[in-house]
Design a protein around this motif. Structure first.
Motif, PDB file in Angstrom:
ATOM      1  N   HIS A  25      -2.975   1.742   1.938  1.00  0.00           N
ATOM      2  CA  HIS A  25      -1.850   1.986   1.041  1.00  0.00           C
ATOM      3  C   HIS A  25      -1.242   3.334   1.409  1.00  0.00           C
ATOM      4  O   HIS A  25      -1.964   4.327   1.523  1.00  0.00           O
ATOM      5  CB  HIS A  25      -2.302   2.033  -0.424  1.00  0.00           C
ATOM      6  CG  HIS A  25      -2.521   0.687  -0.994  1.00  0.00           C
ATOM      7  ND1 HIS A  25      -3.770   0.240  -1.373  1.00  0.00           N
ATOM      8  CD2 HIS A  25      -1.667  -0.312  -1.251  1.00  0.00           C
ATOM      9  CE1 HIS A  25      -3.656  -0.992  -1.841  1.00  0.00           C
ATOM     10  NE2 HIS A  25      -2.387  -1.349  -1.781  1.00  0.00           N
ATOM     11  N   VAL A  26       0.067   3.359   1.602  1.00  0.00           N
ATOM     12  CA  VAL A  26       0.798   4.593   1.879  1.00  0.00           C
ATOM     13  C   VAL A  26       1.896   4.690   0.833  1.00  0.00           C
ATOM     14  O   VAL A  26       2.799   3.849   0.804  1.00  0.00           O
ATOM     15  CB  VAL A  26       1.413   4.585   3.299  1.00  0.00           C
ATOM     16  CG1 VAL A  26       2.146   5.887   3.565  1.00  0.00           C
ATOM     17  CG2 VAL A  26       0.361   4.325   4.361  1.00  0.00           C
ATOM     18  N   ASN A  27       1.804   5.673  -0.035  1.00  0.00           N
ATOM     19  CA  ASN A  27       2.790   5.848  -1.105  1.00  0.00           C
ATOM     20  C   ASN A  27       2.977   4.557  -1.909  1.00  0.00           C
ATOM     21  O   ASN A  27       4.094   4.161  -2.227  1.00  0.00           O
ATOM     22  CB  ASN A  27       4.123   6.328  -0.544  1.00  0.00           C
ATOM     23  CG  ASN A  27       3.999   7.679   0.112  1.00  0.00           C
ATOM     24  OD1 ASN A  27       3.214   8.514  -0.313  1.00  0.00           O
ATOM     25  ND2 ASN A  27       4.756   7.900   1.158  1.00  0.00           N
ATOM     26  N   GLY A  28       1.880   3.870  -2.196  1.00  0.00           N
ATOM     27  CA  GLY A  28       1.926   2.676  -3.024  1.00  0.00           C
ATOM     28  C   GLY A  28       2.304   1.395  -2.315  1.00  0.00           C
ATOM     29  O   GLY A  28       2.426   0.346  -2.953  1.00  0.00           O
ATOM     30  N   GLN A  29       2.509   1.452  -1.008  1.00  0.00           N
ATOM     31  CA  GLN A  29       2.862   0.245  -0.249  1.00  0.00           C
ATOM     32  C   GLN A  29       1.934   0.097   0.948  1.00  0.00           C
ATOM     33  O   GLN A  29       1.258   1.043   1.344  1.00  0.00           O
ATOM     34  CB  GLN A  29       4.307   0.336   0.234  1.00  0.00           C
ATOM     35  CG  GLN A  29       5.278   0.387  -0.911  1.00  0.00           C
ATOM     36  CD  GLN A  29       6.647  -0.091  -0.483  1.00  0.00           C
ATOM     37  OE1 GLN A  29       6.834  -0.647   0.584  1.00  0.00           O
ATOM     38  NE2 GLN A  29       7.611   0.118  -1.343  1.00  0.00           N
ATOM     39  N   ALA A  30       1.929  -1.097   1.524  1.00  0.00           N
ATOM     40  CA  ALA A  30       1.096  -1.339   2.695  1.00  0.00           C
ATOM     41  C   ALA A  30       1.615  -0.534   3.873  1.00  0.00           C
ATOM     42  O   ALA A  30       2.814  -0.422   4.098  1.00  0.00           O
ATOM     43  CB  ALA A  30       1.085  -2.821   3.038  1.00  0.00           C
ATOM     44  N   GLY A  31       0.698   0.048   4.608  1.00  0.00           N
ATOM     45  CA  GLY A  31       1.009   0.799   5.818  1.00  0.00           C
ATOM     46  C   GLY A  31      -0.190   0.738   6.741  1.00  0.00           C
ATOM     47  O   GLY A  31      -1.108  -0.055   6.531  1.00  0.00           O
ATOM     48  N   LEU A  32      -0.185   1.585   7.751  1.00  0.00           N
ATOM     49  CA  LEU A  32      -1.282   1.607   8.713  1.00  0.00           C
ATOM     50  C   LEU A  32      -1.779   3.032   8.897  1.00  0.00           C
ATOM     51  O   LEU A  32      -1.001   3.985   8.798  1.00  0.00           O
ATOM     52  CB  LEU A  32      -0.831   1.064  10.067  1.00  0.00           C
ATOM     53  CG  LEU A  32      -0.324  -0.369  10.117  1.00  0.00           C
ATOM     54  CD1 LEU A  32       0.143  -0.719  11.531  1.00  0.00           C
ATOM     55  CD2 LEU A  32      -1.385  -1.348   9.657  1.00  0.00           C
ATOM     56  N   ALA A  33      -3.063   3.164   9.192  1.00  0.00           N
ATOM     57  CA  ALA A  33      -3.641   4.452   9.558  1.00  0.00           C
ATOM     58  C   ALA A  33      -4.343   4.267  10.895  1.00  0.00           C
ATOM     59  O   ALA A  33      -4.956   3.220  11.148  1.00  0.00           O
ATOM     60  CB  ALA A  33      -4.622   4.931   8.500  1.00  0.00           C
ATOM     61  N   LEU A  34      -4.247   5.262  11.743  1.00  0.00           N
ATOM     62  CA  LEU A  34      -4.949   5.259  13.020  1.00  0.00           C
ATOM     63  C   LEU A  34      -6.219   6.077  12.817  1.00  0.00           C
ATOM     64  O   LEU A  34      -6.165   7.285  12.593  1.00  0.00           O
ATOM     65  CB  LEU A  34      -4.057   5.864  14.115  1.00  0.00           C
ATOM     66  CG  LEU A  34      -4.530   5.711  15.542  1.00  0.00           C
ATOM     67  CD1 LEU A  34      -4.745   4.241  15.919  1.00  0.00           C
ATOM     68  CD2 LEU A  34      -3.526   6.352  16.503  1.00  0.00           C
TER      69      LEU A  34
END
Length: 121
Positions: free
Chosen positions: A70-79
């Motif tokens: 979750h990035v700022n409440g939405q789906a995202g990606l982390a490396l």
């Protein structure tokens, strides 16, 4: 298309090195803002440059893999590296295809990510 679907499509394309699927997940006029915390950051415009930017980020951290978060409440990606260290966080915006990405690689801004790991996998 839901944000989670866009994140899943992007992650699958990145994980498999599928250039065609990666380009297909991105809008033709996609823009990616890179926040590195120094002068190396900037903005990449158009699909080809954004694809190269994402590939370059992976090449700088060959031991890391993309995870859905979750990035700022939405789906995202982390490396994330095998030891859990997050070296990049990618925020995704778009509807049918990704129109805008924000990639944060600033160690100072990633400090919070390296204390907690909010996965949604």
């Amino acid at each position: 298309m839901r944000q989670y679907d866009l994140a899943a499509r992007l992650r699958a394309a990145l994980d498999h090195g599928d250039e065609l699927a990666l380009a297909g997940a991105l809008n033709r006029d996609v823009c990616m803002v890179v926040d590195s915390g120094d002068e190396a950051g900037g903005e990449l415009r158009d699909r080809g440059r954004v694809v190269r930017g994402l590939r370059d980020q992976q090449a700088r951290h060959p031991d890391a893999s993309w995870v859905t978060v979750h990035v700022n409440g939405q789906a995202g990606l982390a490396l994330r590296r095998p030891n859990g260290e997050v070296v990049g966080v990618l925020s995704i915006d778009g509807t049918a295809a990704i129109a805008r990405l924000w990639l944060c690689t600033s160690p100072r801004k990633l400090a919070g990510w390296n204390r907690r790991r909010p996965e949604i996998d």
